[in-house]
Each structure stands twice: as structure tokens, then as C-alpha cells.
Design a protein around this motif. Sequence first.
Motif, PDB file in Angstrom:
ATOM      1  N   TRP A   1       0.816  -1.209   0.000  1.00 61.95           N
ATOM      2  CA  TRP A   1       0.000   0.000   0.000  1.00 61.95           C
ATOM      3  C   TRP A   1       0.857   1.268   0.000  1.00 61.95           C
ATOM      4  O   TRP A   1       0.524   2.251  -0.659  1.00 61.95           O
ATOM      5  CB  TRP A   1      -0.961   0.001   1.189  1.00 61.95           C
ATOM      6  N   LYS A   2       1.957   1.268   0.745  1.00 61.33           N
ATOM      7  CA  LYS A   2       2.852   2.426   0.749  1.00 61.33           C
ATOM      8  C   LYS A   2       3.396   2.693  -0.660  1.00 61.33           C
ATOM      9  O   LYS A   2       3.503   3.851  -1.097  1.00 61.33           O
ATOM     10  CB  LYS A   2       4.009   2.189   1.721  1.00 61.33           C
TER      11      LYS A   2
ATOM     12  N   GLU B   1       0.587   4.193  -2.771  1.00 59.69           N
ATOM     13  CA  GLU B   1       0.396   5.615  -2.466  1.00 59.69           C
ATOM     14  C   GLU B   1       1.450   6.482  -3.157  1.00 59.69           C
ATOM     15  O   GLU B   1       1.148   7.588  -3.609  1.00 59.69           O
ATOM     16  CB  GLU B   1       0.437   5.837  -0.957  1.00 59.69           C
ATOM     17  N   SER B   2       2.675   5.971  -3.242  1.00 58.99           N
ATOM     18  CA  SER B   2       3.741   6.758  -3.886  1.00 58.99           C
ATOM     19  C   SER B   2       3.536   6.864  -5.390  1.00 58.99           C
ATOM     20  O   SER B   2       4.107   7.742  -6.041  1.00 58.99           O
ATOM     21  CB  SER B   2       5.106   6.134  -3.592  1.00 58.99           C
TER      22      SER B   2
ATOM     23  N   SER C   1       0.310   6.925  -6.736  1.00 59.46           N
ATOM     24  CA  SER C   1      -1.116   7.196  -6.928  1.00 59.46           C
ATOM     25  C   SER C   1      -1.418   8.351  -7.871  1.00 59.46           C
ATOM     26  O   SER C   1      -2.551   8.497  -8.325  1.00 59.46           O
ATOM     27  CB  SER C   1      -1.778   7.465  -5.567  1.00 59.46           C
TER      28      SER C   1
ATOM     29  N   MET D   1      -5.639   4.128  -8.304  1.00 60.13           N
ATOM     30  CA  MET D   1      -6.357   4.136  -7.040  1.00 60.13           C
ATOM     31  C   MET D   1      -7.687   4.856  -7.241  1.00 60.13           C
ATOM     32  O   MET D   1      -7.737   5.945  -7.809  1.00 60.13           O
ATOM     33  CB  MET D   1      -5.557   4.857  -5.954  1.00 60.13           C
TER      34      MET D   1
ATOM     35  N   LYS E   1      -8.605   4.756  -0.376  1.00 56.03           N
ATOM     36  CA  LYS E   1      -7.910   4.887   0.908  1.00 56.03           C
ATOM     37  C   LYS E   1      -8.863   4.615   2.067  1.00 56.03           C
ATOM     38  O   LYS E   1      -8.490   3.956   3.056  1.00 56.03           O
ATOM     39  CB  LYS E   1      -7.323   6.290   1.041  1.00 56.03           C
TER      40      LYS E   1
ATOM     41  N   SER F   1      -8.231   1.437   4.710  1.00 58.59           N
ATOM     42  CA  SER F   1      -7.716   1.861   6.025  1.00 58.59           C
ATOM     43  C   SER F   1      -8.066   0.899   7.159  1.00 58.59           C
ATOM     44  O   SER F   1      -7.236   0.708   8.064  1.00 58.59           O
ATOM     45  CB  SER F   1      -8.207   3.273   6.356  1.00 58.59           C
TER      46      SER F   1
END
Length: 235
Positions: A165-166, A169-170, A172, A223, A228, A232
Motif C-alpha cells: 500500500w505504501k 500511495e507513492s 497514486s 487508485m 484509501k 484503512s
Amino acid sequence: MINVLIVEDDPMVAEMNKFYLESVEGFCAQGWARTAGEALQMLERRTSDLILLDIYMKEMNGLELLSEIRSRGMRVDVIVISAASDKESIQKALHNGAVDYLIKPFEFARFRVALAAYREQNRLFKRQDRLNQAELDRLSRFKREQGARAELPKGFTKPTLHTVWKAIESCSAHPFTIEEIASLTGISRVTVGKYLAGLAEMGVLEMDMIYGTVGRPVQNYNMLPKGKALISPYL
């Protein structure tokens, strides 16, 4: 294994419910009924532990089917999954013994909570003939805890999901591929592909297949706006 009958007149919704159901350990989709009549016939022929029941159906609706099941003394549990959110429908379902009630559209995490709580109850009842108050209280506490903590999809681990997931996100701000996430995380392409496919099924990501002039097509992921918020509870 908990055998589940899906009662839903929309084939696409039934297939989605089947996919979600079988991603939770201990559950098997035993069959699918389009109508209440089909459901009753299937229940007469074989034993099901649980029904995932829609309310809005042609002819006999889901609440009428639930009443009929109880009048016939069929020993099967029911989780209602319906767009019906009026007080009367909810009360009638609960009065007729529905163990849970999910209002469409629901989040996948909430669906998992319902199944996990039912699975724990099923295990307890099968393991013992008599229960004491402490055991009943522990079951109630388990249900509350499940409501506050989402269970990971089958085959997922929290550390790997967090790492993937990290990396997502980078990336996205633009479409990304399995290869990009594998490179960023150091996780194998096969494992990353499984996680991205799972997140796409959960509605966290969107996948587009890009076909070039030569070679294999490329899977591009994005995404989704609610991605998110959906993921979560699992992180």
C-alpha cells in the motif's frame, strides 16, 4: 466448512457475493437461488448452514421467504443483504431470526465482520452442547471487537499489505503496473499481482488492460477515489 446458499435475483450481485464470501476462510458458496421458490426447493434437498438473503425479489420477497423458512422449522441461519433500509423491513427480519442485516451498498469490511462473527458463533455451538454466561459474553465481546477491527482478506498478511500500500500511495498520481510496485517493494511480481488483483476486487483499485502492437497486454492500475477509506480498516 460453512455451507452458504445465496438467494439473489441479480446474477452479477450473486456472483459478487460469492466472490466476497469465498475470500473469507471457512465459507463455501453451496448454491445460488434466483427466487424464493428455488431457495425452498434447494433447502429441502440439502442442508445449508447459512443463507445470504436479498429482500427485493419477484413473487415471494425475501422477508416472506424468511417467514416461510421459520414456519417450516428449517434450521438455517440468515444474513439479510438488501437495499431495504426502512424500519419495518429491518424489524421483521430481526424478529424472524436474521443474525445480521447489511444495507446495500455496504463496505466489504462490514461483510467480513458479519461472517467472522457468524463463524465464531457457529464454532462455539458445534463445539459444545451447553454454554455458560461467560462463554455467551465472550461471543458478544468477539462481535464487538470484530466490528472495530476488519479482518484481512484470505491470503493477505498485514506487513505485506502495508508495504504494497505504501508503494501504491507513492504511485497514486499516475497509473502503475505490477512491475513498478514489485520494484519499489522488493516483493515478487506474483505476490504483488495477487495483492493488486485483490484490492481491485475490493473496489480500492481500478485495473485497465492496455494492449500494444506486440507482446502481452499490460495491466495498469489506478487508485479509486474511495480507495484509501476502504483499505484503512485493514492497515
